[in-house]
Design an enzyme around this catalytic site. Structure first.
Site, PDB file in Angstrom:
ATOM      1  N   ALA A  19      40.631  55.050   2.604  1.00 41.21           N
ATOM      2  CA  ALA A  19      39.906  56.285   2.315  1.00 41.21           C
ATOM      3  C   ALA A  19      40.842  57.436   1.961  1.00 41.21           C
ATOM      4  O   ALA A  19      40.419  58.408   1.338  1.00 41.21           O
ATOM      5  CB  ALA A  19      39.039  56.667   3.506  1.00 41.21           C
ATOM      6  N   ARG A  23      47.689  51.225  -1.683  1.00 42.76           N
ATOM      7  CA  ARG A  23      49.061  50.726  -1.823  1.00 42.76           C
ATOM      8  C   ARG A  23      49.038  49.299  -2.324  1.00 42.76           C
ATOM      9  O   ARG A  23      48.033  48.594  -2.211  1.00 42.76           O
ATOM     10  CB  ARG A  23      49.818  50.807  -0.510  1.00 42.76           C
ATOM     11  CG  ARG A  23      49.326  49.836   0.543  1.00 42.76           C
ATOM     12  CD  ARG A  23      48.801  50.523   1.763  1.00 42.76           C
ATOM     13  NE  ARG A  23      48.334  49.554   2.741  1.00 42.76           N
ATOM     14  CZ  ARG A  23      49.119  48.940   3.611  1.00 42.76           C
ATOM     15  NH1 ARG A  23      50.421  49.166   3.622  1.00 42.76           N
ATOM     16  NH2 ARG A  23      48.615  48.085   4.475  1.00 42.76           N
ATOM     17  N   GLY A  85      34.149  49.585   2.760  1.00 38.48           N
ATOM     18  CA  GLY A  85      32.835  49.017   2.475  1.00 38.48           C
ATOM     19  C   GLY A  85      31.840  50.051   1.983  1.00 38.48           C
ATOM     20  O   GLY A  85      32.168  51.213   1.753  1.00 38.48           O
ATOM     21  N   HIS A 243      36.449  43.320   2.392  1.00 39.03           N
ATOM     22  CA  HIS A 243      36.282  44.473   3.270  1.00 39.03           C
ATOM     23  C   HIS A 243      37.556  44.632   4.079  1.00 39.03           C
ATOM     24  O   HIS A 243      38.042  43.666   4.685  1.00 39.03           O
ATOM     25  CB  HIS A 243      35.081  44.284   4.197  1.00 39.03           C
ATOM     26  CG  HIS A 243      34.789  45.491   5.030  1.00 39.03           C
ATOM     27  ND1 HIS A 243      34.302  45.419   6.311  1.00 39.03           N
ATOM     28  CD2 HIS A 243      34.925  46.810   4.758  1.00 39.03           C
ATOM     29  CE1 HIS A 243      34.146  46.632   6.789  1.00 39.03           C
ATOM     30  NE2 HIS A 243      34.519  47.498   5.856  1.00 39.03           N
ATOM     31  N   ASP A 244      38.112  45.825   4.114  1.00 40.21           N
ATOM     32  CA  ASP A 244      39.430  46.000   4.727  1.00 40.21           C
ATOM     33  C   ASP A 244      39.448  45.579   6.196  1.00 40.21           C
ATOM     34  O   ASP A 244      40.431  45.006   6.663  1.00 40.21           O
ATOM     35  CB  ASP A 244      39.945  47.431   4.550  1.00 40.21           C
ATOM     36  CG  ASP A 244      38.942  48.503   4.920  1.00 40.21           C
ATOM     37  OD1 ASP A 244      37.900  48.184   5.535  1.00 40.21           O
ATOM     38  OD2 ASP A 244      39.178  49.685   4.570  1.00 40.21           O
ATOM     39  N   THR A 245      38.357  45.835   6.925  1.00 44.87           N
ATOM     40  CA  THR A 245      38.316  45.383   8.315  1.00 44.87           C
ATOM     41  C   THR A 245      38.269  43.861   8.385  1.00 44.87           C
ATOM     42  O   THR A 245      38.885  43.248   9.261  1.00 44.87           O
ATOM     43  CB  THR A 245      37.111  45.974   9.048  1.00 44.87           C
ATOM     44  OG1 THR A 245      37.122  47.393   8.896  1.00 44.87           O
ATOM     45  CG2 THR A 245      37.153  45.632  10.535  1.00 44.87           C
ATOM     46  N   THR A 265      40.796  55.491   9.821  1.00 42.35           N
ATOM     47  CA  THR A 265      39.796  56.526   9.573  1.00 42.35           C
ATOM     48  C   THR A 265      38.550  56.253  10.411  1.00 42.35           C
ATOM     49  O   THR A 265      37.962  57.151  10.998  1.00 42.35           O
ATOM     50  CB  THR A 265      39.433  56.565   8.079  1.00 42.35           C
ATOM     51  OG1 THR A 265      40.612  56.848   7.326  1.00 42.35           O
ATOM     52  CG2 THR A 265      38.390  57.636   7.809  1.00 42.35           C
ATOM     53  N   ASN A 302      30.867  50.436  14.840  1.00 45.89           N
ATOM     54  CA  ASN A 302      31.646  51.472  14.162  1.00 45.89           C
ATOM     55  C   ASN A 302      31.706  52.728  15.028  1.00 45.89           C
ATOM     56  O   ASN A 302      30.675  53.188  15.522  1.00 45.89           O
ATOM     57  CB  ASN A 302      30.990  51.840  12.826  1.00 45.89           C
ATOM     58  CG  ASN A 302      31.261  50.829  11.746  1.00 45.89           C
ATOM     59  OD1 ASN A 302      32.310  50.838  11.132  1.00 45.89           O
ATOM     60  ND2 ASN A 302      30.304  49.946  11.506  1.00 45.89           N
ATOM     61  N   GLY A 412      46.662  51.107  10.921  1.00 48.26           N
ATOM     62  CA  GLY A 412      47.579  52.237  11.062  1.00 48.26           C
ATOM     63  C   GLY A 412      47.524  52.896  12.419  1.00 48.26           C
ATOM     64  O   GLY A 412      48.537  53.386  12.939  1.00 48.26           O
TER      65      GLY A 412
END
Length: 497
Positions: A19, A23, A85, A243-245, A265, A302, A412
């Site tokens: 978000a 990279r 997502g 999906h990044d998760t 985030t 979430n 992160g």
């Protein structure tokens, strides 16, 4: 300098969009060890026009091309994209982008959930999708688009989620990968296909949806216009858990008494199961069943996450006060504990114009003093997140029917040692932090499986654990956190028992 294509010596490119930034990470598998190199990083800044907030995906595409230009000397074994997502792009009859995709924090979905529930009940939607109710979900975004701009929707020929859009631009093949498809709240977690009946009842155009593919699917090769005659021309485009998760969790073992906490985030706290949990209690607690890799389901919740801290930093920077995350963590460590607590999931923190002011208002409404310094704001956020994790973890144990003895923090936020310790203290569980690069590594993990560089999910996870040792945090002073939990529960707006 091309590499050999033996099973133990390969290079993979993971394109990871978050978000705040994106990279390109080059991963090298050699003799059973993975090393990574970030070859390109770039900001991901939303744009606002005509009263709406959008993502600047053409700028992101330019950065992808720049990343690829730095790899002309390598022969890659795979390229895969993961991203956030719920958001989506609309394509026209020639495959062209019809507009910049809306940002999930745009206001067009305000009040839409109530309109949807007037047509189909919450219970029916949950039974069909198993997804947590959030106004940012694609279901409500698309409903708003059909309501407000029917001509635009009618002109569209394809809907792709954000990572699927980049895979389409890379390969020319339009598909929707399952883990990200589930975040739309328009996919069925049991059949692992689209919930077409639900969409029909809501008047949503299922014709726009591309076929769903499982993570680890080889989509195709790079378009010749992109690869040219370079070694890149041999690289397959592979759908990881887009999906990044989903990618982050693919990098670790988070089942059988282990919970994952993807910290960034957003905070996503859950566990990996063999099947979705679609019970009335899961609906009541508003848990989500997101698609996992290799046929699994990620039962999770979430939580607002470090978004609050990001917004505070932006507000302070606008006033000429610039703090990096490490500095703020040190300042927070000097503050007195439990002076202020807030519910991170209060709607007042979803998209405030000024986050510190929103926190001040929450404290005033709950009879607490306002934080007096940046360090106090950060400590408030971290302590509140840790206590929220405790609530979620209790419900996760209840729904899964399994005790949780360890929390695996990835992403992160795993580098925030103060939050890691608070999480161990608040929950009374051992916290294992790392890898911070879990999202890119999980992306690479599914590429490795797709290309035969590993024979099983367990094997590739073991390779990652061996390559990237984690840090352990053990609970301390839990009695004091137990006392504060009762106070925090009074502030929480969530429906936990």
């Amino acid at each position: 300098m091309p590499n050999s294509d033996g099973r133990s010596d390969r290079r993979y490119l993971a394109l990871d969009f978050g978000a705040e930034s994106g990279r390109a990470v080059l991963a090298h598998l050699h003799s059973g060890v993975i090393t990574t190199e970030e070859i390109h990083r770039f900001p991901n800044e939303p744009v606002e026009y005509a009263g709406s907030r959008h993502w600047d995906v053409m700028r992101l595409w330019l950065e992808v091309r720049r990343a690829l230009s730095k790899l002309e000397e390598f022969e890659l074994s795979g390229i895969g994209v993961d991203a956030w997502g719920v958001d989506y792009a609309m394509l026209g009859e020639r495959g062209e982008l019809l507009q910049n995709p809306y940002h999930y924090r745009d206001s067009r979905t305000d009040g839409v959930m109530e309109e949807v529930f007037a047509r189909v009940s919450r219970a029916e939607i949950y039974a069909a999708t198993g997804i947590q109710f959030m106004q940012i979900n694609t279901l409500y975004q698309l409903y708003a688009a059909v309501r407000d701009t029917p001509g635009f929707v009618n002109a569209a020929r394809q809907l792709l989620t954000i990572p699927d859009l980049f895979h389409y631009w890379l390969s020319g093949t339009a598909v929707c990968e399952f883990t990200n498809a589930t975040t739309t709240q328009m996919a069925n977690p049991v059949t692992r296909g689209w919930a077409s009946d639900l969409m029909e009842r809501l008047g949503l155009p299922a014709r726009l949806l591309a076929r769903i593919v499982e993570p680890g699917t080889v989509i195709g090769g790079l378009r010749p216009s992109i690869a040219g005659t370079l070694p890149l021309s041999h690289a397959p485009v592979i759908a990881p858990a887009t999906h990044d998760t989903g990618s982050a969790v693919a990098a670790i073992a988070a089942c059988n008494g282990v919970a994952f906490l993807s910290s960034g985030t957003w905070s996503l706290l859950g566990t990996e199961l063999d099947a979705p949990v679609l019970t009335p209690e899961a609906l009541r607690l508003n848990f989500t069943n997101e698609g996992g890799v290799c046929g699994t389901t990620r039962l999770l919740k979430n939580v607002m996450g470090l978004w609050m801290l990001q917004c505070c930093r932006q507000a302070w920077a606008a006033q000429g006060q610039t703090y990096d995350y490490r500095e703020l963590m040190e300042l927070a460590g000097r503050e007195s504990p439990f002076q202020h607590l807030v519910d991170p999931d209060s709607l007042s923190f979803l998209k405030p114009t000024h986050m510190p002011a929103a926190m001040d208002q929450f404290c005033a409404a709950t009879g607490q003093p306002r934080p007096a310094s940046p360090g106090a704001y950060e400590r408030t956020i971290l302590e509140s997140l840790a206590l929220k994790y405790r609530l979620v973890l209790d419900s996760l144990e209840q729904l899964s029917g399994r005790p949780i003895h360890q929390i695996r923090v990835i992403g992160g936020g795993s580098k925030n040692r103060l939050l890691n310790q608070f999480t161990a203290d608040a929950t009374g569980r051992q916290v294992v932090a790392g890898p911070a690069e879990a999202t890119a590594l999980g992306n690479v993990a599914m590429q490795m499986l797709a290309t035969g560089a590993a024979s099983s999910l367990a094997e590739v996870r073991a390779i990652i654990d061996h390559s990237f040792p984690a840090e352990v945090f053990r609970p301390a002073d839990t009695a004091r956190w137990d006392e504060q939990s009762e106070r925090f529960n009074q502030y929480s707006e969530m429906t936990y028992a």
